[in-house]
Design an enzyme around this catalytic site. Sequence first.
Site, PDB file in Angstrom:
ATOM      1  N   HIS A 191      69.080 -37.181  82.749  1.00 32.58           N
ATOM      2  CA  HIS A 191      69.584 -38.448  82.215  1.00 32.58           C
ATOM      3  C   HIS A 191      69.705 -38.393  80.702  1.00 32.58           C
ATOM      4  CE1 HIS A 191      68.410 -40.996  85.884  1.00 32.58           C
ATOM      5  NE2 HIS A 191      69.672 -40.637  85.920  1.00 32.58           N
ATOM      6  N   ARG A 334      86.257 -37.184  95.969  1.00 32.23           N
ATOM      7  CA  ARG A 334      85.594 -36.115  96.725  1.00 32.23           C
ATOM      8  C   ARG A 334      84.567 -36.755  97.648  1.00 32.23           C
ATOM      9  NH1 ARG A 334      82.169 -31.509  93.776  1.00 32.23           N
ATOM     10  NH2 ARG A 334      80.602 -33.134  93.535  1.00 32.23           N
ATOM     11  N   GLU A 433      85.094 -23.476  96.606  1.00 32.33           N
ATOM     12  CA  GLU A 433      83.868 -23.219  95.843  1.00 32.33           C
ATOM     13  C   GLU A 433      82.890 -22.338  96.608  1.00 32.33           C
ATOM     14  OE1 GLU A 433      81.994 -26.919  94.721  1.00 32.33           O
ATOM     15  OE2 GLU A 433      82.314 -27.803  96.684  1.00 32.33           O
ATOM     16  N   ASN A 456      82.010 -24.009  89.197  1.00 35.65           N
ATOM     17  CA  ASN A 456      80.547 -24.066  89.027  1.00 35.65           C
ATOM     18  C   ASN A 456      79.843 -23.455  90.229  1.00 35.65           C
ATOM     19  OD1 ASN A 456      81.414 -25.621  86.924  1.00 35.65           O
ATOM     20  ND2 ASN A 456      80.704 -27.570  87.757  1.00 35.65           N
ATOM     21  N   ASP A 457      80.252 -23.891  91.406  1.00 34.35           N
ATOM     22  CA  ASP A 457      79.628 -23.339  92.606  1.00 34.35           C
ATOM     23  C   ASP A 457      80.210 -21.986  92.987  1.00 34.35           C
ATOM     24  OD1 ASP A 457      77.542 -25.026  93.486  1.00 34.35           O
ATOM     25  OD2 ASP A 457      79.012 -26.553  94.014  1.00 34.35           O
ATOM     26  N   ARG A 467      72.774 -21.698  89.796  1.00 34.37           N
ATOM     27  CA  ARG A 467      73.360 -22.262  88.579  1.00 34.37           C
ATOM     28  C   ARG A 467      72.378 -23.110  87.778  1.00 34.37           C
ATOM     29  NH1 ARG A 467      77.659 -26.685  91.220  1.00 34.37           N
ATOM     30  NH2 ARG A 467      77.309 -28.123  89.526  1.00 34.37           N
ATOM     31  N   CYS A 504      88.536 -27.844  88.785  1.00 35.74           N
ATOM     32  CA  CYS A 504      87.721 -28.970  88.307  1.00 35.74           C
ATOM     33  C   CYS A 504      86.314 -28.540  87.910  1.00 35.74           C
ATOM     34  CB  CYS A 504      87.670 -30.090  89.343  1.00 35.74           C
ATOM     35  SG  CYS A 504      86.857 -29.619  90.864  1.00 35.74           S
TER      36      CYS A 504
HETATM   37  C1  PEP Z   1      82.048 -27.176  91.094  1.00 36.20           C
HETATM   38  O1  PEP Z   1      81.250 -26.700  91.898  1.00 36.20           O
HETATM   39  O2  PEP Z   1      82.699 -26.477  90.287  1.00 36.20           O
HETATM   40  C2  PEP Z   1      82.262 -28.629  91.024  1.00 36.20           C
HETATM   41  C3  PEP Z   1      83.198 -29.136  90.252  1.00 36.20           C
HETATM   42  O3  PEP Z   1      81.448 -29.412  91.748  1.00 36.20           O
HETATM   43  P1  PEP Z   1      79.953 -29.808  91.327  1.00 36.20           P
HETATM   44  O4  PEP Z   1      79.755 -29.392  89.897  1.00 36.20           O
HETATM   45  O5  PEP Z   1      79.862 -31.280  91.540  1.00 36.20           O
HETATM   46  O6  PEP Z   1      79.133 -29.025  92.296  1.00 36.20           O
HETATM   47 MG    MG Z   2      80.465 -27.896  93.513  1.00 32.76          MG
END
Ligand code: PEP
Ligand code: MG
Length: 588
Positions: A191, A334, A433, A456-457, A467, A504
């Site tokens: 936060h 999503r 992902e 990211n994933d 991560r 994204c």
């Molecule tokens: C990702 O995994 O890149 C993504 C955008 O989703 P999140 O970060 O919410 O897992």
């Molecule tokens: Mg993700």
Amino acid sequence: MKIFKGILASPGIAIGNAYVLNRFRLSVVERVIDRAEVKGETMRFMAAVESARGKMIQSIGAGVKNLTENLRDILHPHLQLLNDPTLIDQSVFTIERELKNAEWALKTTYDNLAQRFERIRDPYFKERVHDIEAVVDKVMHELMGRKEEGLESLTEPVVVFAHDLTPFDTAQMSSKHVLGFVTETGGKTSHTGIIASSLRIPAVIGIPKITKGVQTGDPVIIDALTGVVLVNPTDHQFQIYNRKRQQFFYHDRELEKESKLPAATLDGKTVTIMMNIESSHDIHTGSKHGAEGIGLYRTEFLFVRDNRLPDEEEQYEDYRKVAESIAPHAAIIRTLDLGGDKVSGDFVEEPEDNPALGLRAIRYCLRNPAVFRAQLRAILRASVHGNLKVMFPMVSSIEEIRRAQNLMASSMRELKKEKVPFNRDIEVGMMIETPSAALMAEQFAQYVDFFSIGTNDLIQYLLAIDRGNQKVAHLYQPLNPAVIRLLHMVIKAANQNNVAVSVCGKMSADPLYAYLLLGMGDVEALSMEPHSIPKVKKFIRGISLYDARKHVQKILQLQHVRDIKKYLIANISPLLTEGMFSELTVED
Ligand code: PEP
Ligand code: MG
């Protein structure tokens, strides 16, 4: 002079004197009480709860000018914690049944809760224990008649150093008195990080023991562009950072001025730049920064905020607000990306050993069709109020996408029967992902209208690097050649099979990574957190796609992360104009 390195939470540069917030832990004594004392002790406890509540409401009120919607969302659940049966009833139970003093009862309740949070692996939910701690601390101070050291009494502008800052501290921050802050705890999803960036106060977090390395009154510099904190800097460093700070302000303002211009490359391709949001309240900021739609609405935050399942109606209202506020642009909703150990309450499932590989996202939804159906119906109903699209997260097999689509089709049939309007042609997409989805992109293209790559994933699963784990953070490499090859493959597969592809994940927000992505093929949109939008848009306006493609072909020949990094720094970073920073150009 001392230098510390931490995690960037909110960009900017702060120069000033340190103010070290020393929160000592109150030591609690265990005392056995008499039966005759029970009533009085319970009343004393409840009075402390009420008094803490009063002060919390007051501090929310005092910070009201600064309060962003985001912060309000965070603080209200804090107040609700004071109604939480686990916290309150358990403490009263300990007073009544175990005949313990109120302080000890509250401490025992908290210790038990904290132990439960210990078992949670997801960093976001794990950190929520600090919210409970902050509230318990307030009640404890009331019980013991102690005054809590806070930021409300600051009269001079300072740089705050603290072990952790509660949302209440941050509610009291005004940028006039708090030039910046540094904390020992906190990850990117804490936060503290979220609030810092919404208040636009420079902040560096996650520097263990920093409060021992600095004293109130020490001159300090926070470089929250690179994550560096300097204590007792030299005159020369002061001069350098003063200049850097002025440049930052100047460039930020300049970038902001141009943020409404489209991201059109020199050779005429326009890339749509969208925002990632966690709440419908973020839309206003994103639009101000020049977002052309919502590329990712992480709806799980709607679910976890009050730690309960919002019903179809509540969700409909929220998605409708999203659709209307962003129209005529599109918003990609999503579906729920939570599960396993992520939340308690209504969502409880058995704790899992490997939650990142467990019952989450689409897997959770397919296992809980009633939850999934309510969300799909809400999205469908809201789809007549704007341009909504739906997207499924963490898909790893064709079966999953087919089952999700079957549920979607049956929700449509239900609505039709009920004569409830919805957009029959709503676009349906999936996130890429997982490595399996990436490898099968060509096949998945037959089933969906669009792909959105979640880097990211995808990086986490492809490289087998958690991560959220600091210990392996240096191995979490977007420039690993395997990542580059796989991304290239997905974008090509999408282009060849006429399915729109966007990105994204966080890579979109860094100009040099964005350059790579755009050079891999026809990428329709990049979606990112709002404050990176002006920078990425401006960067794209200065590049040629033709050149980007040529460079990507060369990069695809390289085998080492270090060579790829060198290549990008030598050939592409000269395209960064002042004020545009990339994590690749930050010295380690
Ligand atoms: C990702 O995994 O890149 C993504 C955008 O989703 P999140 O970060 O919410 O897992
Ligand atoms: Mg993700």
